[in-house]
Scaffold this active site. Structure first.
Site: not given
Length: 259
Positions: A53, A120
């Protein structure tokens, strides 16, 4: 001769409208495709592994493309980074996207579909006051966090579950919301100006905003807003409303793609 190329990419997501190509806005995919089209002297479309994003960063994003182009594989990274740093830079301060690896792969390889998993990292800044120079790269949490409770909550997330409760609305419809989280660690780190928490999570795949909602849920647990022992029930409910808030994008980093 047609070649299939795998790129490893790092980027500062601050000034991008996310990974995916969009008309009339600056995206990582669009920027890379424009540079590759110039360097390879042919239209190039890349297949990215993760559609990060706006504001999300990457240390090891991967993307593949194929074509019959003249520049040797071992010169592609240098030529591409020179293009990103020079001819395409509109701000005069160095590129915020960079290719850090180029590999020639078998013809049938696809960066996204052949991926076995991702890792992540999410960075929480626990310093007493906001550092304006870090604001685009972490989530500043002012309150004291109960790390023991957060770790108890994290333990219940590891494993194979239906993670519909950690999926935000608006993403692509998935065939299944079952995913496997291999590890979820909460690491205390000494940093300039105070402490940081690094939340590192690896799994076979992630739903839309899944990592950010997991982090928000763990922060809510650390602040006493959610009981750590309720995490299993939250997961079993498959209801997004039962999970915690969505942590902001700027603290999230795509670290590694596994093949």
């Amino acid at each position: 001769m047609k070649r299939n190329i795998l790129l490893t990419i790092e980027y500062d997501g601050t000034d991008f409208a996310g990974w995916q190509r969009q008309p009339e806005v600056r995206t990582i995919q669009g920027t890379l495709e424009e540079a590759l089209t110039r360097v390879c002297r042919m239209p190039v479309q890349i297949n990215g592994t993760s559609r990060t994003d706006a504001g999300v960063h990457a240390l090891g994003q991967r993307a593949s493309f194929s074509g019959d182009f003249g520049i040797p594989t071992d010169r592609l990274m240098l030529a591409l980074n020179n293009m990103l740093d020079g001819g395409m830079n509109r701000r005069g301060k160095g590129s915020d996207v960079r290719v850090i690896g180029v590999e020639e792969m078998p013809e049938e390889f696809h960066a996204r579909f052949d991926s076995k998993g991702k890792k992540y990292r999410y960075i929480l800044d626990l310093s007493p006051s906001v550092d304006i120079f870090k604001r685009n790269y972490c989530y500043h949490v002012k309150t004291t966090l109960n790390l023991e409770a957060m770790r108890r909550g994290a333990e219940q997330i590891v494993g194979t579950h239906d993670f519909a409760c950690f999926q935000a609305a608006g993403g692509n419809v998935r065939e299944t919301t079952v995913r496997t989280i291999h590890s979820l660690e909460i690491i205390e780190v000494e940093a300039a100006g105070g402490k940081e928490l690094h939340i590192e999570v690896s799994g076979d795949g992630f739903l839309y905003n899944m990592v950010r909602i997991i982090v928000g849920t763990l922060v809510d647990i650390g602040q006493g807003k959610i009981d750590a022992e309720q995490v299993k029930h939250i997961i079993d409910s498959c209801d997004r409303q039962n999970a915690g808030h969505t942590a902001p994008a700027q603290g999230l980093y795509l670290v590694e793609i596994y093949y």
